[in-house]
Design a protein around this motif. Structure first.
Motif, mmCIF file in Angstrom:
data_model
loop_
_atom_site.group_PDB
_atom_site.id
_atom_site.type_symbol
_atom_site.label_atom_id
_atom_site.label_comp_id
_atom_site.label_asym_id
_atom_site.label_seq_id
_atom_site.Cartn_x
_atom_site.Cartn_y
_atom_site.Cartn_z
ATOM 1 N N TRP A 59 15.903 1.629 -64.645
ATOM 2 C CA TRP A 59 16.977 0.663 -64.423
ATOM 3 C C TRP A 59 16.594 -0.783 -64.723
ATOM 4 C CZ3 TRP A 59 16.712 4.821 -60.840
ATOM 5 C CH2 TRP A 59 17.796 5.695 -60.926
ATOM 6 N N VAL A 60 15.342 -1.079 -64.860
ATOM 7 C CA VAL A 60 14.932 -2.438 -65.222
ATOM 8 C C VAL A 60 14.840 -2.527 -66.749
ATOM 9 C CG1 VAL A 60 13.077 -4.145 -65.086
ATOM 10 C CG2 VAL A 60 13.698 -2.809 -63.063
ATOM 11 N N PRO A 61 15.474 -3.525 -67.387
ATOM 12 C CA PRO A 61 15.464 -3.632 -68.857
ATOM 13 C C PRO A 61 14.040 -3.682 -69.426
ATOM 14 C CG PRO A 61 17.043 -5.163 -67.899
ATOM 15 C CD PRO A 61 16.267 -4.595 -66.754
ATOM 16 N N SER A 62 13.874 -3.119 -70.602
ATOM 17 C CA SER A 62 12.549 -3.025 -71.214
ATOM 18 C C SER A 62 11.939 -4.387 -71.520
ATOM 19 C CB SER A 62 12.605 -2.186 -72.495
ATOM 20 O OG SER A 62 13.541 -2.751 -73.399
ATOM 21 N N GLU A 63 12.779 -5.403 -71.707
ATOM 22 C CA GLU A 63 12.250 -6.741 -71.999
ATOM 23 C C GLU A 63 11.764 -7.470 -70.750
ATOM 24 O OE1 GLU A 63 16.795 -6.925 -71.810
ATOM 25 O OE2 GLU A 63 15.249 -5.710 -72.823
ATOM 26 N N SER A 64 12.036 -6.925 -69.573
ATOM 27 C CA SER A 64 11.617 -7.559 -68.322
ATOM 28 C C SER A 64 10.128 -7.306 -68.080
ATOM 29 C CB SER A 64 12.434 -7.009 -67.154
ATOM 30 O OG SER A 64 11.911 -7.461 -65.920
ATOM 31 N N ILE A 65 9.461 -8.277 -67.443
ATOM 32 C CA ILE A 65 8.040 -8.111 -67.138
ATOM 33 C C ILE A 65 7.828 -7.072 -66.038
ATOM 34 C CG2 ILE A 65 7.447 -10.463 -67.834
ATOM 35 C CD1 ILE A 65 7.407 -11.213 -64.867
#
Length: 371
Positions: A31-37
């Motif tokens: 659920w966390v976008p791939s671009e997020s750290i």
């Protein structure tokens, strides 16, 4: 049981951390976008699942070595047998999607001109049968071996040598093509499990969660055993087998029961390992693997359970890092870790934590005492 765990803070904290990982990691992956750290890569999820499978295996070894005094150098065989049982199920699920399109025979059998599916592959198209074999095959082997060894009162270094010889013999057997287990290449190219694609992120996360829950369940079972009357008897056998025999206990039965249980746990670990790494081959039977497992437990801390889990994760993380950065020195580093731990930290990482905790408690007590 919960109260027993709370009385041992290290075990309670470890289970809390594992359950938190089982909850947080799927969220950060799906659920966390791939671009997020904060995003956790699918590769990392599978790698963590592999480490936790090893942690289950380490618990199996600690149960018999740490609490019973049986230094088994053959648990890699039980792990591999459980892995092969799962691999056979996954191969049967491929069906006509293989390279040769045979709906019944795996590709390696078609390549070797096998005409019929061997009898010992029958039933592995059913998941319930596979689960039964994952426990039954290593458990039966451990029962036969243990019944013969413990009733003959084989112990110490002789038992270690025999378990290692058993593992080596199985490795040589599984390397042979005519055995029907894929020979040198083993079993691979899996497609799905229970109808779910093994390439799917959701499936990989599901396998990770299943591994976490299994590790917690195995830990609780082992914790319950070692804190029971059976656990106290096991430690008495470890510290003075002759005295326990003199008191009238059937030592060989206690050893056999725990050894079989440990083998079943190792088989379950192997079954969880295979779909997450995508392959099982005879190399898993290598005696070196069984020695590595003992190193995990020694570095983490024998007879603690949580130390076995910590040791398995730390050593395999170090192995992953070394094999990428300095692949030629990994075995030297592993040997060095074992020597340093034995000489300077005989109680392992868990012993360091226990010492630091005792020091902090002592300092707090001194501060709170009135002048």
């Amino acid at each position: 049981m919960l109260n027993d765990l709370r009385q041992q803070p290290a075990s309670f904290r470890l289970i809390a951390i594992l359950l938190a990982l089982g909850f947080v990691v799927p969220i950060l992956n799906l659920w966390v976008p791939s671009e997020s750290i904060f995003h956790v890569e699918t590769y990392t999820v599978s790698l963590l699942g592999k480490y936790l499978s090893y942690a289950i295996l380490a618990l199996a070894v600690d149960l018999v070595w740490g609490y019973l005094g049986i230094l088994s150098l053959g648990h890699g065989a039980f792990f591999a047998l459980g892995g092969y049982a799962m691999g056979m199920y996954l191969m049967r699920q491929i069906g006509d999607r293989g390279v040769y399109g045979d709906p019944l025979l795996p590709d390696f059998m078609v390549f070797l001109n096998w005409q019929d599916l061997p009898w010992f592959w029958l039933g592995f198209d059913q998941f319930w049968f596979t689960c039964l074999m994952i426990a039954l095959v290593p458990g039966t082997l451990a029962f036969i071996f243990g019944w013969l060894a413990f009733r003959s009162r084989v112990s110490g270094v002789y038992l270690s040598i025999i378990t290692q010889a058993l593992t080596y013999a199985l490795m040589l057997a599984f390397f042979r093509n005519e055995m029907g287990f894929g020979g040198n290449n083993g079993l691979t190219d899996f497609k799905d499990i229970l109808g779910a694609s093994l390439q799917s992120d959701v499936t990989k996360v599901g396998l990770f969660v299943a591994t976490v829950l299994t590790l917690v369940g195995v830990y609780v079972v082992c914790h319950r055993i070692v804190n029971s009357r059976l656990g106290r008897l096991s430690m008495a056998i470890r510290d003075g087998e002759a005295r326990v025999r003199f008191m009238g206990y059937r030592v060989e039965n206690i050893k056999l029961w725990l050894f079989v249980l440990s083998a079943v746990i190792a088989g379950v670990a192997g079954a969880l390992y295979v779909p997450q790494v995508g392959i099982i081959n005879p190399g898993e039977f290598s005696p070196l693997n069984s020695i590595e497992i003992v190193v995990w437990v020694a570095l983490g801390g024998r007879a603690t359970l949580y130390g076995a889990v910590i040791g398995a994760v730390l050593v395999n993380y170090a192995k992953s890092w070394f094999t990428v950065e300095f692949p030629e020195v990994w075995l030297f580093a592993l040997g060095g870790l074992f020597v340093v731990s034995t000489l300077f930290f005989p109680k392992g990482v868990s012993g360091i934590f226990h010492t630091l905790s005792s020091m902090l408690k002592r300092d707090n007590t001194l501060v709170e005492e009135p002048k």
